[in-house]
Design an enzyme around this catalytic site. Structure first.
Site, mmCIF file in Angstrom:
data_model
loop_
_atom_site.group_PDB
_atom_site.id
_atom_site.type_symbol
_atom_site.label_atom_id
_atom_site.label_comp_id
_atom_site.label_asym_id
_atom_site.label_seq_id
_atom_site.Cartn_x
_atom_site.Cartn_y
_atom_site.Cartn_z
ATOM 1 N N SER A 15 16.793 -87.686 -70.440
ATOM 2 C CA SER A 15 18.136 -88.082 -70.880
ATOM 3 C C SER A 15 18.495 -87.236 -72.092
ATOM 4 O O SER A 15 17.635 -86.936 -72.924
ATOM 5 C CB SER A 15 18.124 -89.562 -71.260
ATOM 6 N N GLU A 38 24.844 -92.358 -68.518
ATOM 7 C CA GLU A 38 24.272 -91.100 -68.007
ATOM 8 C C GLU A 38 23.509 -91.352 -66.699
ATOM 9 O O GLU A 38 23.638 -90.589 -65.732
ATOM 10 C CB GLU A 38 23.327 -90.518 -69.075
ATOM 11 N N GLU A 98 17.566 -78.926 -84.750
ATOM 12 C CA GLU A 98 18.893 -79.266 -84.202
ATOM 13 C C GLU A 98 19.410 -80.615 -84.714
ATOM 14 O O GLU A 98 20.572 -80.954 -84.490
ATOM 15 C CB GLU A 98 18.861 -79.248 -82.666
ATOM 16 N N CYS A 121 6.278 -99.069 -79.290
ATOM 17 C CA CYS A 121 6.360 -98.900 -80.752
ATOM 18 C C CYS A 121 5.673 -100.030 -81.517
ATOM 19 O O CYS A 121 5.290 -99.835 -82.674
ATOM 20 C CB CYS A 121 7.813 -98.833 -81.192
ATOM 21 N N CYS A 139 13.859 -91.735 -76.087
ATOM 22 C CA CYS A 139 13.869 -92.278 -77.450
ATOM 23 C C CYS A 139 12.537 -92.134 -78.181
ATOM 24 O O CYS A 139 12.450 -92.498 -79.347
ATOM 25 C CB CYS A 139 14.336 -93.727 -77.460
ATOM 26 N N GLU A 161 22.931 -94.040 -72.450
ATOM 27 C CA GLU A 161 21.890 -93.741 -71.458
ATOM 28 C C GLU A 161 22.204 -94.379 -70.106
ATOM 29 O O GLU A 161 22.016 -93.755 -69.059
ATOM 30 C CB GLU A 161 20.541 -94.242 -71.988
ATOM 31 N N LYS A 207 8.365 -89.848 -85.668
ATOM 32 C CA LYS A 207 9.773 -89.821 -86.078
ATOM 33 C C LYS A 207 9.960 -89.042 -87.385
ATOM 34 O O LYS A 207 11.055 -88.604 -87.708
ATOM 35 C CB LYS A 207 10.343 -91.238 -86.161
ATOM 36 N N GLU A 242 10.516 -85.853 -85.853
ATOM 37 C CA GLU A 242 11.815 -85.803 -85.170
ATOM 38 C C GLU A 242 12.947 -85.478 -86.150
ATOM 39 O O GLU A 242 13.806 -84.647 -85.861
ATOM 40 C CB GLU A 242 12.104 -87.153 -84.490
HETATM 41 S S1 SF4 Z 1 5.925 -95.516 -82.300
HETATM 42 FE FE1 SF4 Z 1 4.908 -94.445 -80.615
HETATM 43 S S2 SF4 Z 1 6.022 -95.116 -78.799
HETATM 44 FE FE2 SF4 Z 1 7.315 -95.585 -80.569
HETATM 45 S S3 SF4 Z 1 8.654 -93.804 -80.780
HETATM 46 FE FE3 SF4 Z 1 6.880 -93.493 -82.115
HETATM 47 S S4 SF4 Z 1 5.428 -92.287 -80.887
HETATM 48 FE FE4 SF4 Z 1 6.926 -93.181 -79.485
#
Ligand code: SF4
Ligand code: SF4
Ligand code: SF4
Length: 575
Positions: free
Chosen positions: A321, A284, A368, A500, A301, A281, A360, A363
């Site tokens: 990014s 970049e 992809e 987080c 992220c 990053e 996540k 995610e």
């Molecule tokens: S815990 Fe919250 S701030 Fe951290 S990556 Fe997940 S959604 Fe984003």
């Protein structure tokens, strides 16, 4: 202007508080806790459940302490027979419509309704009414809503509104009112971004993450699988809370020891790919600064933030990014570099990411990147696995991560707090631009304030940065950029307020803790203390980065690095 102070008595104890303080806040100064259900500090103050009713001079009936302001000379009684009977009746009415599946509920022993019901000796079957069964919403890969356990407190709705997403709200009226998305559509068809702030706000078991625990147990029991765990930076600062350790206790060593006792083949440190993210990053960013390409650049992220941009501001996609998140980089690195080096067949690898986050889970299901990580489990799910396995967490010795993905810089660790990614990137980017630039502490981007700004002069470049947490704040800043009212070069956005450490997958603490302890600050402090103690504070100084680049990628942003560590985004349909 000087604040006017108000003198009152609560249960006979004199208290002096600023004008405008509510009775609930004032009571805390007298070390008296008034029970609450719909109230949650910094999230919800709708005054609807009536659990916090108290008697006071100047009012004829009972008043809701969470919204009733103090007045000079007021005398408040918080625990009279009238208060207790009213609270008991409220609980019995709530329970008349609550699916009482405590034995298998993931909030058993950690449920505000259960705790209050016990305290007020309620008759849980006092009111038997019409049964009204609602479907369980399992439409997303990250959150499950069981409205038969919902007590309509509105905390989830307020949490979502605070994020400016407005994906959920009350539907229908009276007895039939329930929480859901517009037109009662499944959550997957709403603008929900998966941040999970609604889940951590819920006082009961109506909202939970979609559990992947069974898949992990199955993989661990399968001898043909090479099971690898890796843990996100913030998990070490919160997991201890699930074992009654004080908020802000760093349990890194015990966490590793506990996971090892679950039986995987390796336990790795996601801080390593936080460092790798920074290498990619920062390079970049420098490239964009030098070539004057599409600025500002946003961090990438946080998957809830990415979904938010794709849904609401697709015109900003070129500003993101292209780096994958540390989670996805780790999965990709294991699938490529680690499998090749260790002669592991990529198909036999089973990758478990332990994360503070519900988004996540979404995610790693993105088309992809689908094969990078098999399963993402939250801090809460990890705690449940440790308890199920009978591991005495607090008695464990401290152990260390497995090589080759053990050692990371302090910069990788602070990723878990708002401003941490920005500070980590600045440490490396400034050093890449100017080899003599030795500053390692960028205090202006630290702290839990929702928008932090700073300007740095490095090698003749003026770099204007902002670190933002909470999506409503991100929305405001994007609008300012679009209207030409603000100019930056580099912006960190984390969807969860505080980053987080306050993610939707973190342990759910009781209201009495959440309403009195500054959770975000205490948890972030544990990460910054670890960074302070670290011999390595810049990602580019990590010897693991040297090995990975020398052995495999060549240099940051190389063709190979782009193929494996970067990704693309696209506009989602506006809902
Ligand atoms: S815990 Fe919250 S701030 Fe951290 S990556 Fe997940 S959604 Fe984003
Ligand atoms: S996960 Fe986040 S965006 Fe989705 S409903 Fe909950 S609070 Fe709203
Ligand atoms: S789902 Fe939970 S937070 Fe939302 S209204 Fe129901 S009980 Fe309250």
């Amino acid at each position: 202007m000087e604040t006017k102070m108000i003198n009152l008595k609560i249960n006979g104890i004199p208290v002096t508080v600023p004008e405008g303080t509510t009775i609930l806040q004032a009571a805390r100064q007298a070390h008296i806790e008034i029970p609450t259900l719909c109230y949650l500090k910094d999230v919800s103050n709708v005054g609807s459940c009536r659990m916090c009713v108290v008697e006071t001079t100047g009012a004829r009936g009972l008043v809701a302490a969470c919204v009733y302001p103090v007045a000079e000379g007021m005398e408040v009684r918080t625990n009279t027979e009238k208060c207790r009977q009213s609270r008991k009746m409220t609980l019995e009415l709530i329970l008349s419509k609550h699916k009482k599946k405590c034995l298998s509920c993931e909030r058993n022993h950690n449920c505000e309704l259960q705790k209050l019901s016990l305290g007020y000796s309620v008759d849980e079957d006092r009111f038997k009414g019409e049964d009204y069964v609602l479907p369980i919403d399992t439409s997303t890969p990250y959150v499950v809503r069981d409205n038969d356990k919902c007590i309509n407190c509105m905390r989830c709705v307020e949490a979502c509104n605070k994020q400016s997403i407005h994906a959920i709200g009350p539907i229908q009226r009276g007895f039939y009112v329930h929480i859901g998305s517009a037109f009662d559509r499944p959550l997957a068809e709403s603008p929900c971004v998966g941040c999970g702030q609604c889940v951590v706000a819920c006082p009961v078991g109506a909202l939970s993450e979609r559990s992947d625990i069974d898949k992990v147990w199955a993989a661990i029991s399968d001898p043909s699988k090479k099971v690898v765990f890796f843990t996100a930076p913030s998990v070490r600062a919160t997991l201890g809370e699930a074992f009654d350790l004080p908020v802000g206790t760093n349990v890194e060593g015990k966490m590793i020891a506990a996971i090892r006792r679950l039986g995987p083949d390796a336990v790795f440190n996601m801080d390593v790919t936080a460092d790798l993210t920074i290498m990619e990053e920062a390079s970049e960013l420098i490239n964009r600064i030098r070539t004057n390409k599409i600025m500002p650049m946003f961090t990438s992220c946080c998957p809830a933030w990415i979904k938010f941009v794709e849904q609401s501001y697709p015109e900003m996609i070129p500003h993101l990014s292209t780096c994958k998140s540390p989670q996805q980089m780790f999965g990709a690195l294991l699938k490529s570099y680690w499998c090749e080096k260790n002669g592991v067949e990529p198909k036999s690898r089973f990758v478990v990411s332990v994360i503070p986050c519900t988004s996540k889970k979404y995610e790693c299901s993105r088309e992809e990147m689908k094969n990078d990580v098999d399963v993402a489990i939250t801090t809460r799910e990890l705690a449940r696995m440790i308890k199920t396995a009978g591991i005495k967490f607090t008695e464990l010795p401290d152990e260390e991560f497995d090589n080759p993905f053990a050692a990371a810089s302090g910069a990788g660790t602070i990723f878990g707090a708002t401003g941490g990614v920005m500070e980590a990137a600045l440490r490396t980017a400034a050093h890449m631009l100017d080899g003599d630039f030795e500053v390692l502490d960028f205090f202006a981007v630290r702290g839990s304030s929702p928008v932090k700004e700073a300007t740095y002069l490095v090698a003749g470049h003026t770099i204007r940065v902002a670190a933002i947490s909470g999506l409503a704040n991100a929305r405001k800043v994007i609008e300012q950029i679009c209207n030409g009212k603000n100019k930056y070069d580099f912006i960190e956005v984390m969807a969860c307020p505080g980053g987080c450490v306050n993610g939707g997958g973190q342990p759910t603490l009781s209201d009495s803790i959440r309403n009195t302890v500054e959770l975000k600050e205490a948890r972030a402090k544990a990460l910054y203390a670890s960074d302070d103690r670290s011999d390595l504070r810049r990602s580019s100084d990590s010897p693991v980065m040297d090995v990975i680049y020398d052995d495999y990628f060549g240099f940051p942003n190389s063709h190979k690095a782009h193929e494996i560590l970067h990704t693309a985004y696209w506009a989602h349909k506006k809902i």
